[in-house]
Scaffold this active site. Structure first.
Site, short mmCIF file in Angstrom:
data_model
loop_
_atom_site.label_atom_id
_atom_site.label_comp_id
_atom_site.label_asym_id
_atom_site.label_seq_id
_atom_site.Cartn_x
_atom_site.Cartn_y
_atom_site.Cartn_z
N SER A 87 0.84 -1.66 -0.23
CA SER A 87 0.39 -0.20 -0.25
C SER A 87 0.47 1.26 -0.10
CB SER A 87 -0.99 0.27 1.86
OG SER A 87 -1.59 -1.08 0.86
N PHE A 151 -12.20 -13.35 -2.85
CA PHE A 151 -11.66 -12.66 -2.90
C PHE A 151 -10.57 -13.47 -2.06
CE2 PHE A 151 -8.25 -9.57 -3.07
CZ PHE A 151 -7.82 -9.70 -4.43
N TYR A 193 -10.55 2.17 6.01
CA TYR A 193 -9.36 1.46 4.92
C TYR A 193 -10.72 1.55 3.77
CZ TYR A 193 -5.06 0.89 2.52
OH TYR A 193 -4.00 1.35 1.93
N SER A 194 -10.41 1.16 2.66
CA SER A 194 -10.00 0.45 1.61
C SER A 194 -9.67 0.57 1.13
CB SER A 194 -12.08 1.26 1.12
OG SER A 194 -12.72 0.45 0.05
N ASN A 195 -8.97 -0.24 0.12
CA ASN A 195 -8.03 -0.47 -1.06
C ASN A 195 -9.10 -0.35 -2.25
OD1 ASN A 195 -5.50 -1.52 -0.33
ND2 ASN A 195 -7.38 -3.12 1.20
N GLY A 336 2.40 -1.12 4.26
CA GLY A 336 2.17 -1.41 2.46
C GLY A 336 2.97 -3.78 3.64
#
Length: 378
Positions: A87, A151, A193-195, A336
């Site tokens: 990240s 996923f 927090y969202s990718n 990350g």
């Protein structure tokens, strides 16, 4: 924060390091780094396979490694290793969008739907109500696609990983996984927090410029700064030399068999976390960013305008965490986590003292003691 949100807790531990409260104290530069070395060794005792750490301060560059880079041969880590930075990619993506804003090509107050019409729809999600700024500071409310159960089984658990490790995921596929879920909250009402936010941000860059987001990162950041060990790999499963092996448990716990996950198609992370880099390059990037060498003053101020999490934790700006150490030193940077890799880069507010940490295993590792040692001498 990690692309691997929801699995092996060590990744979350590195992410949590990035949350602390602000302060204005300057960090003392330390020329012996003995405390830092001791903190690295403690990480190895706690189960990390290998570490590479690099510091840049007024005394120059200090490089150190611990543990091994290859469990089969016992070869040590290299201070010049390339690794998946997870990240940390987000800071690069946010920087490009802020550059585009500075050029007048978009506004961070634009709605997502202006650039990606109809893409964010369904289950209560609506791109007509979400701004680009809310993508970058994680206040959009859009569900994190890496938390999707299907996923996770396909990417993070052993059976799914070995079936899908070379699969190419498109940004649209990743967004569609998120849109199967209701929003976490109304846009702007909270922080999570969202990718998915940064998958969409990469898509916006491509729509605005007509180029792949990775090409924009390369010609705007990587090439001007001379980051020769850094790349946006796309579907390239390799790291490039030099590199150590990368290891994962591919499980929901930190016990059990250890797998070599060095080769991996990182399109599963995309613009939320696919960057490959090395310690020297990441130190150079974050130092230049905080010194105002990459963004105009107005945009850097926007990037450093944070959503606060409370007095004892810290805040998140636009692709940038801030945190405070026990001695009062305030740091800016990002962490990350991705298959076989946990990383973090932090720097002081003036960019004069910078540290990058990388572990080549994803189930153990804590950069907080290393930062406390380096910046506070503890």
């Amino acid at each position: 924060m990690s692309v691997r949100t929801g699995l092996v807790a060590a990744t979350a531990a590195v992410a949590a390091v990035a949350l602390a409260a602000p302060a204005a104290t300057a960090a003392p530069a330390r020329d012996d780094h003995k405390a830092t070395r001791a903190a690295m060794d403690a990480n190895i005792k706690d189960g990390v396979v290998g570490l590479a750490v690099q510091v840049k301060d007024k005394n120059g560059v200090w490089k150190a490694t611990a543990g091994v880079g290859n469990l089969k041969t016992g070869a040590p880590r290299s201070a010049h290793d390339r690794f998946r930075a997870g990240s940390i990619t987000k800071t690069f993506v946010a920087t490009v969008l802020l550059q585009l804003e500075a050029e007048g090509r978009l506004s961070l107050d634009d709605k997502v739907d202006k650039w990606l019409p109809g893409v964010v729809r369904g289950k209560g999600n609506d791109g007509r109500k979400i701004t680009l700024r809310q993508l970058l500071n994680h206040t959009s409310g859009i569900y994190n696609y890496t938390d999707d159960e299907g996923f996770q089984k396909a990417v993070f658990l052993a059976d799914g990983f070995f079936k899908n490790r070379y699969r190419t995921w498109t940004p649209r596929e990743l967004v569609s996984l998120a849109l199967k879920h209701k929003p976490d909250f109304e846009p702007g009402a909270d922080w999570n927090y969202s990718n998915t936010n940064y998958t969409l941000a990469g898509m916006v860059i491509e729509k605005v410029t007509g180029n792949r987001y990775g090409d924009e990162v390369r010609h705007r950041i990587i090439e001007p700064l001379g980051l020769h060990g850094t790349k946006i790999p796309g579907t390239d499963r390799t790291l490039g030399k030099p590199h150590s092996r990368a290891y994962s448990k591919l499980a929901e716990t930190a016990t059990g068999k250890t797998y070599d996950v060095t080769e991996f198609n990182p399109s599963a992370a995309g613009s939320a976390g696919e960057l490959v880099s090395n310690p020297a390059d990441l130190n150079r990037f974050y130092s230049a960013l905080l010194r105002g060498k990459i963004l105009p003053r107005k945009q850097l101020k926007e990037m450093k305008t944070t959503i606060e999490f409370g007095e004892e934790v810290g805040g998140y700006g636009l692709g940038l965490f801030k945190q405070k150490l026990s001695c009062g030193v305030q740091l800016w940077g990002h962490s990350g986590g991705i298959h076989g890799s946990l990383s973090e880069t932090v720097t002081t507010a003036d960019g004069s003292h910078t540290l990058t940490f990388n572990a080549n295993s994803d189930w153990a590792g804590d950069s907080r003691p290393i930062m406390e040692a380096e910046f506070c001498g503890k």
